[in-house]
Structures are given as C-alpha cells and as structure tokens.
Scaffold this active site. Structure first.
Site, PDB file in Angstrom:
ATOM      1  N   HIS A 108       0.942  -1.236   0.036  1.00  0.00           N
ATOM      2  CA  HIS A 108      -0.085   0.105  -0.034  1.00  0.00           C
ATOM      3  C   HIS A 108       0.864   1.069   0.109  1.00  0.00           C
ATOM      4  O   HIS A 108       0.437   2.364   0.376  1.00  0.00           O
ATOM      5  CB  HIS A 108      -1.096   0.141   1.166  1.00  0.00           C
ATOM      6  CG  HIS A 108      -2.021  -1.176   1.009  1.00  0.00           C
ATOM      7  ND1 HIS A 108      -2.760  -1.441   2.136  1.00  0.00           N
ATOM      8  CD2 HIS A 108      -2.346  -1.690  -0.077  1.00  0.00           C
ATOM      9  CE1 HIS A 108      -3.846  -2.476   1.808  1.00  0.00           C
ATOM     10  NE2 HIS A 108      -3.243  -2.528   0.386  1.00  0.00           N
ATOM     11  N   THR A 175      -3.679  -7.581  11.125  1.00  0.00           N
ATOM     12  CA  THR A 175      -4.522  -6.917  10.088  1.00  0.00           C
ATOM     13  C   THR A 175      -6.112  -7.532  10.327  1.00  0.00           C
ATOM     14  O   THR A 175      -6.245  -8.685  10.845  1.00  0.00           O
ATOM     15  CB  THR A 175      -3.981  -7.138   8.987  1.00  0.00           C
ATOM     16  OG1 THR A 175      -5.003  -6.753   7.998  1.00  0.00           O
ATOM     17  CG2 THR A 175      -3.690  -8.845   8.677  1.00  0.00           C
ATOM     18  N   ASN A 200      -3.174 -12.039  16.036  1.00  0.00           N
ATOM     19  CA  ASN A 200      -3.758 -10.872  16.020  1.00  0.00           C
ATOM     20  C   ASN A 200      -4.250 -10.561  17.582  1.00  0.00           C
ATOM     21  O   ASN A 200      -4.546 -11.423  18.279  1.00  0.00           O
ATOM     22  CB  ASN A 200      -5.061 -10.721  15.098  1.00  0.00           C
ATOM     23  CG  ASN A 200      -5.395  -9.300  14.680  1.00  0.00           C
ATOM     24  OD1 ASN A 200      -4.658  -8.564  14.303  1.00  0.00           O
ATOM     25  ND2 ASN A 200      -6.674  -8.997  14.721  1.00  0.00           N
TER      26      ASN A 200
HETATM   27  C1  BJW Z   1      -3.463  -5.660  16.976  1.00  0.00           C
HETATM   28  C2  BJW Z   1      -2.946  -4.700  17.845  1.00  0.00           C
HETATM   29  C3  BJW Z   1      -1.721  -5.363  18.667  1.00  0.00           C
HETATM   30  C4  BJW Z   1      -4.501  -3.512  17.083  1.00  0.00           C
HETATM   31  N1  BJW Z   1      -1.157  -6.569  18.182  1.00  0.00           N
HETATM   32  N2  BJW Z   1      -2.896  -6.799  16.610  1.00  0.00           N
HETATM   33  C5  BJW Z   1     -14.733  -6.914  -2.557  1.00  0.00           C
HETATM   34  C6  BJW Z   1     -13.814  -7.866  -2.856  1.00  0.00           C
HETATM   35  C7  BJW Z   1     -12.601  -7.626  -3.027  1.00  0.00           C
HETATM   36  C8  BJW Z   1     -12.260  -6.154  -3.377  1.00  0.00           C
HETATM   37  C9  BJW Z   1     -13.086  -5.412  -2.977  1.00  0.00           C
HETATM   38  C10 BJW Z   1     -14.398  -5.586  -2.560  1.00  0.00           C
HETATM   39  N3  BJW Z   1     -15.140  -4.516  -2.604  1.00  0.00           N
HETATM   40  C11 BJW Z   1     -14.193  -3.377  -2.742  1.00  0.00           C
HETATM   41  C12 BJW Z   1     -13.046  -3.902  -3.036  1.00  0.00           C
HETATM   42  C13 BJW Z   1     -11.752  -3.414  -3.331  1.00  0.00           C
HETATM   43  C14 BJW Z   1     -11.054  -2.528  -2.163  1.00  0.00           C
HETATM   44  C15 BJW Z   1     -11.346  -3.281  -0.744  1.00  0.00           C
HETATM   45  O1  BJW Z   1     -10.897  -4.155  -0.247  1.00  0.00           O
HETATM   46  N4  BJW Z   1     -12.568  -2.456   0.035  1.00  0.00           N
HETATM   47  C16 BJW Z   1     -12.947  -2.857   1.069  1.00  0.00           C
HETATM   48  C17 BJW Z   1     -13.517  -1.741   2.013  1.00  0.00           C
HETATM   49  C18 BJW Z   1     -13.962  -4.299   0.978  1.00  0.00           C
HETATM   50  N5  BJW Z   1      -9.738  -2.539  -2.338  1.00  0.00           N
HETATM   51  C19 BJW Z   1      -9.113  -1.935  -3.029  1.00  0.00           C
HETATM   52  O2  BJW Z   1      -9.494  -0.911  -3.400  1.00  0.00           O
HETATM   53  C20 BJW Z   1      -7.479  -2.111  -3.188  1.00  0.00           C
HETATM   54  N6  BJW Z   1      -7.350  -2.166  -4.627  1.00  0.00           N
HETATM   55  C21 BJW Z   1      -7.783  -2.811  -5.435  1.00  0.00           C
HETATM   56  O3  BJW Z   1      -8.669  -3.835  -5.165  1.00  0.00           O
HETATM   57  O4  BJW Z   1      -7.335  -2.663  -6.632  1.00  0.00           O
HETATM   58  C22 BJW Z   1      -8.159  -3.500  -7.552  1.00  0.00           C
HETATM   59  C23 BJW Z   1      -7.105  -4.932  -8.027  1.00  0.00           C
HETATM   60  C24 BJW Z   1      -6.601  -5.800  -7.083  1.00  0.00           C
HETATM   61  C25 BJW Z   1      -5.950  -6.511  -7.496  1.00  0.00           C
HETATM   62  C26 BJW Z   1      -5.529  -6.945  -8.831  1.00  0.00           C
HETATM   63  C27 BJW Z   1      -6.139  -6.143  -9.804  1.00  0.00           C
HETATM   64  C28 BJW Z   1      -6.880  -4.889  -9.541  1.00  0.00           C
HETATM   65  C29 BJW Z   1      -6.607  -1.050  -2.539  1.00  0.00           C
HETATM   66  C30 BJW Z   1      -6.597  -1.049  -1.029  1.00  0.00           C
HETATM   67  C31 BJW Z   1      -5.890   0.239  -0.655  1.00  0.00           C
HETATM   68  C32 BJW Z   1      -6.097   0.305   0.976  1.00  0.00           C
HETATM   69  N7  BJW Z   1      -5.414   1.306   1.451  1.00  0.00           N
HETATM   70  C33 BJW Z   1      -5.521   1.802   3.013  1.00  0.00           C
HETATM   71  C34 BJW Z   1      -4.933   3.173   2.603  1.00  0.00           C
HETATM   72  C35 BJW Z   1      -3.460   3.181   2.606  1.00  0.00           C
HETATM   73  C36 BJW Z   1      -2.845   4.458   3.003  1.00  0.00           C
HETATM   74  C37 BJW Z   1      -2.767   4.858   4.319  1.00  0.00           C
HETATM   75  O5  BJW Z   1      -2.134   4.375   5.325  1.00  0.00           O
HETATM   76  O6  BJW Z   1      -3.396   5.850   4.626  1.00  0.00           O
HETATM   77  O7  BJW Z   1      -4.507   0.617   3.323  1.00  0.00           O
HETATM   78  S1  BJW Z   1      -6.983   1.407   3.537  1.00  0.00           S
HETATM   79  C38 BJW Z   1      -6.320   0.878   5.229  1.00  0.00           C
HETATM   80  O8  BJW Z   1      -6.661  -0.375   5.309  1.00  0.00           O
HETATM   81  C39 BJW Z   1      -4.623   0.780   4.992  1.00  0.00           C
HETATM   82  C40 BJW Z   1      -4.498  -0.486   5.386  1.00  0.00           C
HETATM   83  O9  BJW Z   1      -3.085  -1.205   4.903  1.00  0.00           O
HETATM   84  C41 BJW Z   1      -5.534  -1.292   5.126  1.00  0.00           C
HETATM   85  C42 BJW Z   1      -5.703  -2.565   6.115  1.00  0.00           C
HETATM   86  O10 BJW Z   1      -5.739  -2.199   7.339  1.00  0.00           O
HETATM   87  P1  BJW Z   1      -5.141  -2.939   8.715  1.00  0.00           P
HETATM   88  O11 BJW Z   1      -3.661  -2.987   8.427  1.00  0.00           O
HETATM   89  O12 BJW Z   1      -5.908  -4.443   8.658  1.00  0.00           O
HETATM   90  O13 BJW Z   1      -5.774  -2.197   9.891  1.00  0.00           O
HETATM   91  P2  BJW Z   1      -7.104  -2.078  10.611  1.00  0.00           P
HETATM   92  O14 BJW Z   1      -7.141  -1.018  11.445  1.00  0.00           O
HETATM   93  O15 BJW Z   1      -8.064  -2.621   9.820  1.00  0.00           O
HETATM   94  O16 BJW Z   1      -6.867  -3.612  11.456  1.00  0.00           O
HETATM   95  C43 BJW Z   1      -5.698  -3.544  12.827  1.00  0.00           C
HETATM   96  C44 BJW Z   1      -5.921  -4.884  13.332  1.00  0.00           C
HETATM   97  O17 BJW Z   1      -4.927  -4.893  14.362  1.00  0.00           O
HETATM   98  C45 BJW Z   1      -7.141  -5.056  14.244  1.00  0.00           C
HETATM   99  O18 BJW Z   1      -7.592  -6.410  13.737  1.00  0.00           O
HETATM  100  C46 BJW Z   1      -6.817  -5.038  15.399  1.00  0.00           C
HETATM  101  O19 BJW Z   1      -7.225  -6.003  16.385  1.00  0.00           O
HETATM  102  C47 BJW Z   1      -5.263  -5.410  15.471  1.00  0.00           C
HETATM  103  N8  BJW Z   1      -4.554  -4.913  16.458  1.00  0.00           N
HETATM  104  N9  BJW Z   1      -3.621  -3.657  18.010  1.00  0.00           N
HETATM  105  C48 BJW Z   1      -1.838  -7.268  17.279  1.00  0.00           C
HETATM  106  N10 BJW Z   1      -1.184  -4.533  19.644  1.00  0.00           N
END
Ligand code: BJW
Length: 235
Positions: A108, A175, A200
């Site tokens: 990302h 994640t 997690n």
């Molecule tokens: C602890 C802890 C501790 C806390 N110890 N644990 C349906 C199916 C498939 C795809 C889609 C769909 N509908 C929509 C889509 C597409 C979309 C998507 O997934 N949307 C969802 C909402 C469903 N995806 C996209 O648009 C992606 N692109 C794409 O799909 O392109 C098309 C394509 C793909 C493949 C081939 C060809 C074409 C792009 C996604 C971009 C995400 N961007 C972000 C922002 C990045 C910039 C920034 O940082 O601001 O990325 S969004 C945000 O979420 C960020 C993160 O990397 C990402 C994931 O979040 P993460 O890391 O999981 O954090 P949290 O807060 O959600 O979770 C933290 C976890 O830690 C929790 O579980 C806690 O319990 C735990 N935790 N403390 C251990 N101490």
C-alpha cells in the site's frame, strides 16, 4: 537447515505498540475521518489540502515512533531464513526497515515517498506536502503521498502472488482482514498447500480461513512464534 518458505503479511496492528494508530480500532485513524475523503483519489481531487494535512500529520507521528519487539523478531527470522522469508506489509510506515528487515514489500505504498502526478517520478520525502512543494525532478507542484488508496492497484502484486502460492507457511500479523486483495492471501496460501497462522489482538474478519489463530498483542506473539520456529529451522 530444513527448507521452509515463509510469507508474513503485516497490518497496522504490528505497529500499534510503537504508538502508530491503526485504522479501524476504537481511537483509530478512521474515527473522525471520512474514509472516502482521505483515502480515495476522488477525495484527494476534491480537497487536496485536507488529504495532505492528514498524511503530513501521520508522517510526523511515524518519525517519532520506534520499532517494537514484533518488528525486531521478524529481523531475527530473516537472519535465519534469508531469501525464504518475504514480509508483505500493508503499512505505509518504515518500522520494518528501521528494525533491520530488508525483504519487505510495501503493497500500500510508503508515507516517506512522494509521487509526482506530472512526471511520474517518485522521491524519498520526509517533509510536509501541504505547502505544495515542487517536484525535485520536473519542478511541477504535483506531488502526492505515494500510498495506495481505495480503487487503486496495490504495488508488486505479481511478486506477492508468486511468494504466497509458493510458501510453506503463511502468517498474518495485526490486520483486520477487511481490505482486499491482502485479505484474500490466506485463502490463496491455503489452497496452494501452505499452513496458515493468524497472530492478532482479536479474531479478524478472515480468521476462519486459518489453520491456527493466536490472539494477543503482536509484541508478545510474534517473538514467541519466531522463538518456536527458528530452533526447528536449524535442526
Ligand atoms: C493488534 C494490535 C496489537 C491492534 N497487536 N494486533 C470486494 C472484494 C474484493 C475487493 C473489494 C471488494 N469491495 C471493494 C474492494 C476493493 C477494495 C477493498 O478491499 N475494499 C474493502 C473496504 C472491501 N480494495 C481496493 O480498492 C484495493 N485495490 C484493489 O482492489 O485494486 C483492484 C485490483 C486488485 C488486484 C488486482 C487488480 C486490481 C486498494 C486498497 C488500498 C487500501 N488502502 C489503505 C490506505 C493506505 C494509505 C494509508 O495508510 O492511509 O490501506 S486503507 C487501510 O486499510 C490501509 C491499510 O493498509 C488497510 C488494512 O488495514 P489494517 O492494516 O488491517 O488495519 P485495521 O485498523 O483495519 O486493523 C488492525 C488490526 O490490528 C485489528 O484487527 C486489531 O485487532 C489488530 N491490532 N492492536 C496485534 N497490539
């Protein structure tokens, strides 16, 4: 050393104990922010200043943070496995690298990089962008954070797919499993014959796909898991 290929997917939870805010937890980054406004290309087109301020603040916060025991344990694992380990991080911070990891893919993007929308070049960037500084290459004032927003294609997907389908062990750390394609890697790894482990704070949205789920803070679980794995690798 017994050959074992490992892919570790990390998310915001691995950096939580370094003081970097996650997205979806209570008190997380999305609380008080409209995701559409700050994490989509459309939001950036509508209000670039709001988005630049959001990322400038996060860039400054990450500069104050330091790697924790979970980041350091993955360095230890890389020392044992070398090229048989790949860390795929969704995080835009540089804490894996500052801990000492070398084999890291930022799917990302990276907060510490700026991407010129005019000439396409990318630059290391540790300052603010809100004042619209010129691109060091072309001089145009068209820099954006080099991060992947919703609707954009993540980086190095082919390399990640190859590593996930070839690995023997897939481990997900900190994640929520709510963003694709990253959330789909556990199913891909499992269908390719890998063992799968989730570490997690709480069960994620994709926990049911893992062979084993361990819950707790990453700074405890990751070092424990690495300490279990590494002696076996050397046997
Ligand atoms: C602890 C802890 C501790 C806390 N110890 N644990 C349906 C199916 C498939 C795809 C889609 C769909 N509908 C929509 C889509 C597409 C979309 C998507 O997934 N949307 C969802 C909402 C469903 N995806 C996209 O648009 C992606 N692109 C794409 O799909 O392109 C098309 C394509 C793909 C493949 C081939 C060809 C074409 C792009 C996604 C971009 C995400 N961007 C972000 C922002 C990045 C910039 C920034 O940082 O601001 O990325 S969004 C945000 O979420 C960020 C993160 O990397 C990402 C994931 O979040 P993460 O890391 O999981 O954090 P949290 O807060 O959600 O979770 C933290 C976890 O830690 C929790 O579980 C806690 O319990 C735990 N935790 N403390 C251990 N101490």
């Amino acid at each position: 050393m017994r050959p074992v290929r490992v892919v570790v997917l990390t998310g915001a939870g691995i950096s939580a104990e370094s003081g970097v805010r996650t997205f979806r937890d209570s008190g997380g980054l999305w609380e008080g922010h409209d995701v559409e406004a700050v994490a989509t290309p459309e939001g950036f087109a509508r209000d670039p200043e709001l988005v630049q301020r959001f990322y400038d603040a996060r860039r400054r916060a990450v500069a104050q943070a330091t790697p924790n025991a979970a980041h350091r344990a993955l360095v230890h694992l890389e020392e044992a496995l070398g090229e048989d380990l790949l860390v795929v991080t969704q995080n835009v911070d540089d804490l894996h690298e500052r801990a000492g990891s070398r084999r890291v893919v930022h799917m990302h993007g990276e907060l510490l990089r700026a991407w010129c929308q005019e000439c396409g070049r990318r630059h290391r960037w540790d300052g603010d962008l809100v004042d619209v500084p010129p691109c060091p290459a072309c001089g145009e004032r068209a820099l954006r954070p080099d991060v992947v927003w919703f609707g954009e294609v993540p980086y190095e997907l082919e390399r990640i797919d190859r590593a996930v389908t070839a690995c023997d062990l897939f481990v997900s750390v900190g994640t929520s499993g709510s963003v694709y394609p990253a959330a789909g890697y556990v199913a891909l790894a499992a269908s390719s014959g890998a063992r799968t482990l989730e570490l997690n704070l709480e069960p994620s949205e994709v926990s049911r796909f893992f062979d084993e789920v361990r819950t707790g803070p990453a700074a405890q679980l990751v070092p424990q898991w690495v300490e279990q794995l590494v002696p076996g690798l050397r046997a």
